[in-house]
Design a protein around this motif. Structure first.
Motif, PDB file in Angstrom:
ATOM      1  N   ASP A   1      44.179  51.690  49.970  1.00 48.46           N
ATOM      2  CA  ASP A   1      43.773  53.048  50.346  1.00 48.46           C
ATOM      3  C   ASP A   1      43.939  54.010  49.174  1.00 48.46           C
ATOM      4  O   ASP A   1      43.061  54.859  48.919  1.00 48.46           O
ATOM      5  CB  ASP A   1      44.604  53.540  51.530  1.00 48.46           C
ATOM      6  N   LEU A   2      45.055  53.895  48.455  1.00 49.51           N
ATOM      7  CA  LEU A   2      45.296  54.772  47.310  1.00 49.51           C
ATOM      8  C   LEU A   2      44.267  54.528  46.209  1.00 49.51           C
ATOM      9  O   LEU A   2      43.759  55.472  45.587  1.00 49.51           O
ATOM     10  CB  LEU A   2      46.710  54.556  46.769  1.00 49.51           C
ATOM     11  N   LEU A   3      43.955  53.261  45.966  1.00 42.96           N
ATOM     12  CA  LEU A   3      42.972  52.935  44.935  1.00 42.96           C
ATOM     13  C   LEU A   3      41.604  53.498  45.298  1.00 42.96           C
ATOM     14  O   LEU A   3      40.925  54.110  44.463  1.00 42.96           O
ATOM     15  CB  LEU A   3      42.882  51.424  44.755  1.00 42.96           C
ATOM     16  N   ASP A   4      41.188  53.319  46.547  1.00 43.67           N
ATOM     17  CA  ASP A   4      39.892  53.835  46.989  1.00 43.67           C
ATOM     18  C   ASP A   4      39.856  55.359  46.932  1.00 43.67           C
ATOM     19  O   ASP A   4      38.838  55.961  46.601  1.00 43.67           O
ATOM     20  CB  ASP A   4      39.595  53.372  48.417  1.00 43.67           C
TER      21      ASP A   4
ATOM     22  N   GLY B   1      41.040  56.226  42.811  1.00 45.55           N
ATOM     23  CA  GLY B   1      40.204  55.543  41.837  1.00 45.55           C
ATOM     24  C   GLY B   1      40.879  55.218  40.526  1.00 45.55           C
ATOM     25  O   GLY B   1      40.214  55.059  39.511  1.00 45.55           O
ATOM     26  N   ASP B   2      42.215  55.105  40.539  1.00 46.88           N
ATOM     27  CA  ASP B   2      42.931  54.872  39.291  1.00 46.88           C
ATOM     28  C   ASP B   2      44.171  54.050  39.591  1.00 46.88           C
ATOM     29  O   ASP B   2      44.962  54.386  40.492  1.00 46.88           O
ATOM     30  CB  ASP B   2      43.326  56.202  38.651  1.00 46.88           C
TER      31      ASP B   2
ATOM     32  N   ARG C   1      37.607  49.158  43.704  1.00 48.75           N
ATOM     33  CA  ARG C   1      38.091  47.780  43.861  1.00 48.75           C
ATOM     34  C   ARG C   1      37.384  46.860  42.864  1.00 48.75           C
ATOM     35  O   ARG C   1      38.009  45.987  42.258  1.00 48.75           O
ATOM     36  CB  ARG C   1      37.847  47.284  45.289  1.00 48.75           C
ATOM     37  N   TYR C   2      36.079  47.060  42.717  1.00 43.63           N
ATOM     38  CA  TYR C   2      35.311  46.202  41.828  1.00 43.63           C
ATOM     39  C   TYR C   2      35.803  46.320  40.381  1.00 43.63           C
ATOM     40  O   TYR C   2      35.976  45.311  39.692  1.00 43.63           O
ATOM     41  CB  TYR C   2      33.823  46.545  41.911  1.00 43.63           C
ATOM     42  N   ARG C   3      36.035  47.537  39.925  1.00 42.66           N
ATOM     43  CA  ARG C   3      36.513  47.708  38.553  1.00 42.66           C
ATOM     44  C   ARG C   3      37.894  47.091  38.374  1.00 42.66           C
ATOM     45  O   ARG C   3      38.196  46.529  37.316  1.00 42.66           O
ATOM     46  CB  ARG C   3      36.534  49.194  38.180  1.00 42.66           C
ATOM     47  N   SER C   4      38.721  47.170  39.386  1.00 34.06           N
ATOM     48  CA  SER C   4      40.046  46.548  39.303  1.00 34.06           C
ATOM     49  C   SER C   4      39.936  45.029  39.247  1.00 34.06           C
ATOM     50  O   SER C   4      40.706  44.366  38.542  1.00 34.06           O
ATOM     51  CB  SER C   4      40.903  46.960  40.509  1.00 34.06           C
ATOM     52  N   MET C   5      38.988  44.471  39.963  1.00 34.27           N
ATOM     53  CA  MET C   5      38.809  43.023  40.006  1.00 34.27           C
ATOM     54  C   MET C   5      38.446  42.451  38.651  1.00 34.27           C
ATOM     55  O   MET C   5      38.816  41.319  38.319  1.00 34.27           O
ATOM     56  CB  MET C   5      37.712  42.669  41.016  1.00 34.27           C
TER      57      MET C   5
ATOM     58  N   GLY D   1      38.926  43.951  35.473  1.00 31.38           N
ATOM     59  CA  GLY D   1      39.597  44.468  34.289  1.00 31.38           C
ATOM     60  C   GLY D   1      39.251  45.872  33.883  1.00 31.38           C
ATOM     61  O   GLY D   1      39.783  46.370  32.891  1.00 31.38           O
ATOM     62  N   GLY D   2      38.368  46.524  34.626  1.00 33.73           N
ATOM     63  CA  GLY D   2      38.011  47.878  34.251  1.00 33.73           C
ATOM     64  C   GLY D   2      39.115  48.882  34.515  1.00 33.73           C
ATOM     65  O   GLY D   2      39.254  49.874  33.809  1.00 33.73           O
ATOM     66  N   LEU D   3      39.919  48.621  35.542  1.00 32.23           N
ATOM     67  CA  LEU D   3      41.037  49.502  35.865  1.00 32.23           C
ATOM     68  C   LEU D   3      42.376  48.808  35.688  1.00 32.23           C
ATOM     69  O   LEU D   3      43.370  49.454  35.395  1.00 32.23           O
ATOM     70  CB  LEU D   3      40.940  49.987  37.322  1.00 32.23           C
ATOM     71  N   TRP D   4      42.417  47.504  35.878  1.00 37.18           N
ATOM     72  CA  TRP D   4      43.691  46.809  35.919  1.00 37.18           C
ATOM     73  C   TRP D   4      43.663  45.533  35.083  1.00 37.18           C
ATOM     74  O   TRP D   4      42.786  44.700  35.257  1.00 37.18           O
ATOM     75  CB  TRP D   4      44.044  46.445  37.356  1.00 37.18           C
ATOM     76  N   MET D   5      44.609  45.414  34.179  1.00 39.29           N
ATOM     77  CA  MET D   5      44.825  44.176  33.460  1.00 39.29           C
ATOM     78  C   MET D   5      46.300  44.117  33.093  1.00 39.29           C
ATOM     79  O   MET D   5      46.768  44.872  32.253  1.00 39.29           O
ATOM     80  CB  MET D   5      43.955  44.109  32.192  1.00 39.29           C
TER      81      MET D   5
END
Length: 213
Positions: A32-35, A38-39, A117-121, A123-127
């Motif tokens: 929920d926080l990510l959606d 967005g960060d 969620r897609y960017r996190s999946m 590497g765009g947001l999370w690595m």
């Protein structure tokens, strides 16, 4: 962060033996926080605890650190993506070519409907920094394996049916995914661009070595 999101409701305490439910509530709060924001930086142990309505120390029973929570968020997103791909295939009938297009378009819809969620999946947001977290190299390397297998199997059916001229299934599946990912990314970051209406189909046809018929 100076202002952390607050919990939206008071959480009902789990009964003994319901630790699995608490884990899912923690992951749901992080999603929920990510959606919402967005960060990835919005997802801290403190902010997730507040959103889930629990004390921060309770999280450590399930997640030793913040990257472990993010890993669970990304793993859940891949489960959701797989479900969307399978739903697209189930609605497509038996023709292998039609099924491949349905699978690919379902992928693009997921990226459009769940951009954070897609960017996190991917590497765009999370690595995670693997040297400084409980997350392992294998945890990261195996993310999305089920989705990759599904795309590869769907493409293999096209080859078997004589609808694809591909000769290296693994390489072709990787190339097809890269094409879809590139299109999904550019659609997300480009404010205005005159995309050809059939650009997705052109990419799928070319990278899957499909005939034009």
């Amino acid at each position: 962060m100076t202002d952390e999101p607050t919990a939206t409701s008071t959480r009902t305490r789990n009964r003994r033996g319901e630790g699995g439910r608490l884990r899912e509530e923690i992951v749901a709060a992080a999603v929920d926080l990510l959606d919402e924001i967005g960060d990835e930086s919005a997802i801290t142990l403190r902010s997730v605890a507040r959103r889930a309505g629990i004390a921060a120390p309770s999280i450590y029973r399930h997640f030793p650190d913040q990257p472990a929570i993010m890993l669970a968020v990304v793993q859940r997103a891949f489960v959701e993506l797989e479900a969307q791909l399978r739903a697209g295939l189930d609605a497509a009938g038996d023709d292998p070519r039609t099924r491949l297009f349905a699978c690919c378009h379902a992928y693009l819809r997921f990226a459009e409907e769940h951009p954070e969620r897609y960017r996190s999946m991917f590497g765009g947001l999370w690595m995670p920094a693997l040297h400084d977290t409980s997350v392992t190299e294998n945890d990261v390397a195996t993310l999305g394996d089920a989705c990759t297998r599904l795309l590869t199997e769907t493409l293999a059916d096209c080859v078997t049916a004589g609808q694809s001229a591909g000769t290296d299934l693994h390489a072709d599946a990787v190339a097809l995914w890269l094409g879809l990912h590139g299109l999904a990314h550019q659609r997300a970051v480009t404010v205005a661009f005159p995309w050809p209406p059939d650009i997705a189909d052109r990419i799928i046809t070319a990278l899957a070595h499909l005939g034009t018929g």
